[in-house]
Design a protein around this motif. Structure first.
Motif, PDB file in Angstrom:
ATOM      1  N   VAL A 185       0.844  -1.184   0.000  1.00  0.00           N
ATOM      2  CA  VAL A 185       0.000   0.000   0.000  1.00  0.00           C
ATOM      3  C   VAL A 185       0.885   1.241   0.000  1.00  0.00           C
ATOM      4  CG1 VAL A 185      -1.588   1.384   1.390  1.00  0.00           C
ATOM      5  CG2 VAL A 185      -1.979  -1.057   1.124  1.00  0.00           C
ATOM      6  N   ASP A 186       0.612   2.155  -0.901  1.00  0.00           N
ATOM      7  CA  ASP A 186       1.333   3.417  -0.961  1.00  0.00           C
ATOM      8  C   ASP A 186       0.395   4.520  -0.466  1.00  0.00           C
ATOM      9  OD1 ASP A 186       2.960   5.554  -1.423  1.00  0.00           O
ATOM     10  OD2 ASP A 186       2.868   5.447  -3.617  1.00  0.00           O
ATOM     11  N   VAL A 187       0.520   4.862   0.812  1.00  0.00           N
ATOM     12  CA  VAL A 187      -0.366   5.864   1.404  1.00  0.00           C
ATOM     13  C   VAL A 187      -0.089   7.247   0.840  1.00  0.00           C
ATOM     14  CG1 VAL A 187      -1.096   6.953   3.559  1.00  0.00           C
ATOM     15  CG2 VAL A 187      -0.584   4.516   3.498  1.00  0.00           C
ATOM     16  N   SER A 188       1.155   7.526   0.483  1.00  0.00           N
ATOM     17  CA  SER A 188       1.515   8.856  -0.008  1.00  0.00           C
ATOM     18  C   SER A 188       0.799   9.207  -1.298  1.00  0.00           C
ATOM     19  CB  SER A 188       3.027   8.939  -0.230  1.00  0.00           C
ATOM     20  OG  SER A 188       3.442   8.016  -1.233  1.00  0.00           O
ATOM     21  N   ALA A 189       0.292   8.201  -2.015  1.00  0.00           N
ATOM     22  CA  ALA A 189      -0.389   8.467  -3.284  1.00  0.00           C
ATOM     23  C   ALA A 189      -1.687   9.239  -3.091  1.00  0.00           C
ATOM     24  CB  ALA A 189      -0.673   7.155  -4.006  1.00  0.00           C
ATOM     25  N   ARG A 190      -2.190   9.327  -1.859  1.00  0.00           N
ATOM     26  CA  ARG A 190      -3.450  10.026  -1.597  1.00  0.00           C
ATOM     27  C   ARG A 190      -3.252  11.507  -1.319  1.00  0.00           C
ATOM     28  NH1 ARG A 190      -7.854   7.105  -0.721  1.00  0.00           N
ATOM     29  NH2 ARG A 190      -8.760   8.945   0.223  1.00  0.00           N
ATOM     30  N   ALA A 191      -2.002  11.960  -1.277  1.00  0.00           N
ATOM     31  CA  ALA A 191      -1.741  13.323  -0.823  1.00  0.00           C
ATOM     32  C   ALA A 191      -2.343  14.393  -1.731  1.00  0.00           C
ATOM     33  CB  ALA A 191      -0.229  13.536  -0.698  1.00  0.00           C
ATOM     34  N   ASP A 192      -2.445  14.161  -3.040  1.00  0.00           N
ATOM     35  CA  ASP A 192      -2.901  15.186  -3.966  1.00  0.00           C
ATOM     36  C   ASP A 192      -4.256  14.851  -4.575  1.00  0.00           C
ATOM     37  OD1 ASP A 192      -0.612  16.780  -3.651  1.00  0.00           O
ATOM     38  OD2 ASP A 192       0.503  15.493  -5.016  1.00  0.00           O
ATOM     39  N   ARG A 193      -5.116  14.231  -3.810  1.00  0.00           N
ATOM     40  CA  ARG A 193      -6.451  13.897  -4.308  1.00  0.00           C
ATOM     41  C   ARG A 193      -7.265  15.174  -4.529  1.00  0.00           C
ATOM     42  NH1 ARG A 193      -8.588   8.769  -3.688  1.00  0.00           N
ATOM     43  NH2 ARG A 193     -10.625   9.681  -3.316  1.00  0.00           N
ATOM     44  N   SER A 194      -8.274  15.059  -5.379  1.00  0.00           N
ATOM     45  CA  SER A 194      -9.084  16.231  -5.711  1.00  0.00           C
ATOM     46  C   SER A 194      -9.781  16.803  -4.481  1.00  0.00           C
ATOM     47  CB  SER A 194     -10.126  15.859  -6.770  1.00  0.00           C
ATOM     48  OG  SER A 194     -10.949  14.805  -6.304  1.00  0.00           O
TER      49      SER A 194
END
Length: 335
Positions: free
Chosen positions: A59-68
């Protein structure tokens, strides 16, 4: 079917990361589509995976940092005349990583079979956050133009047509639905408790806290934190146990530890498993439509179903490893 969620819990140094890594690796070797989630990005289970062979997805949690949704929130904060860096700073507060992890798990639940979380000492906190997310999201749903006009007319007037009311309302409603999905995923979770020794009192909070939040404890095992051998994990509940039988235990269906409500004459009994404690060790109070339960430093705020909201909580006892709260009809409501 949604994925089976498994929390590997244990006090610091107990060996939960080793057990989580081996459990996920064993599942991958048996052809199970498994995802490994790690709350420690440096020295957690992901760092203990074998370099070759079958490996779980991570799981890459950091991928959620720039969500809309974050971009929308940043725009709203800026329109209110506040520093939009608040969005980033709030996201870095202690506990925000638990929310990010839960949302990442929810995203993967429909596309995998098994979710293994190296939760360690934060397993109870992870379960508690999952339960409270819908409650918190519901409390901010009224944040629309009408609410702003009533509470702060000067700000509403200054924003004028720039107020993104409809978009904010839709985003908040979506956030609430996502929070409910997270809670539902956690409601089927099971746990493995890794103990450094049979008499370690630090395990009490994990066992009681997980049960209180409806997470069924499927296995209590011993782990060696000083072992660097990722090819074999020492699991010794009652003699020697290999990893494969442990995998069978945690994949044998969702948790069966949820609270139950049964009629008792004109009253109702709200029950949930609560091991290792006596009645005097537990404090139960009513707060509006919530039931607040506190034990061994763990606090659960359980939303009461409609049938119990017009009743009074008359008695709470722990009997045979089960907390039982008796609700009786409110005489004023009946008259």
């Amino acid at each position: 079917m949604p994925a089976q969620l498994v929390l590997v819990a244990g006090a610091g140094g107990a060996g939960s990361s080793t057990v989580a890594a081996r459990l996920a690796t064993t599942a991958a070797a048996e052809g199970v589509d498994v995802v490994l989630a790690d709350l420690d990005p440096v020295c957690g289970a992901a760092s203990l995976l074998p370099p070759h062979g079958d490996r779980p997805r991570l799981v890459d949690v950091s991928a959620r940092a720039d969500r809309s949704s974050a971009s929308m929130l940043r725009e709203l904060v800026r329109l209110l005349g506040l520093d939009d860096r608040l969005v980033d700073e709030v996201g870095l507060l202690p506990g925000s990583d638990l929310v990010a992890m839960l949302l990442a798990l929810r995203e993967r639940a429909s596309s995998t079979q098994l979710l293994v979380v190296d939760a360690g000492s934060r397993a109870v906190d992870l379960a508690a956050v999952a339960e409270r997310m819908p409650w918190l999201a519901a409390r901010v749903l009224p944040a629309q133009r009408g609410w702003l006009t009533t509470s702060n007319p000067l700000v509403a007037s200054a924003l004028g047509r720039r107020w993104p009311g409809d978009r904010v309302a839709r985003a908040l409603a979506d956030a609430h639905q996502e929070a409910v999905a997270v809670r539902d995923l956690m409601s089927g979770a099971v746990a493995v408790l890794v103990e450094p020794s049979p008499v370690d009192r630090r395990s009490l909070r994990h066992e009681v806290g997980l049960a209180l939040h409806g997470v069924e404890l499927r296995a209590r095992v011993r782990g060696r934190a000083d072992s660097e051998d990722t090819e074999a994990v020492p699991l010794v509940p009652d003699g020697s146990r290999a990893t494969e039988p442990l995998l069978d235990l945690v994949t044998a269906g969702p948790s069966r530890c949820a609270a139950t409500i049964t009629p008792d004459g004109e009253a109702w009994l709200w029950r949930i498993g609560l091991p290792l404690l006596r009645s005097r060790d537990v404090r139960v109070t009513r707060s509006d439509d919530d039931l607040v339960i506190e034990a061994v430093g763990v606090r659960r705020v359980a939303r009461l179903p409609t049938a119990l909201r017009r009743c009074r909580a008359r008695r709470a006892v722990v009997r045979d490893g089960t907390l039982e709260v008796r609700f009786e009809p409110d005489e004023q409501e009946m008259s």
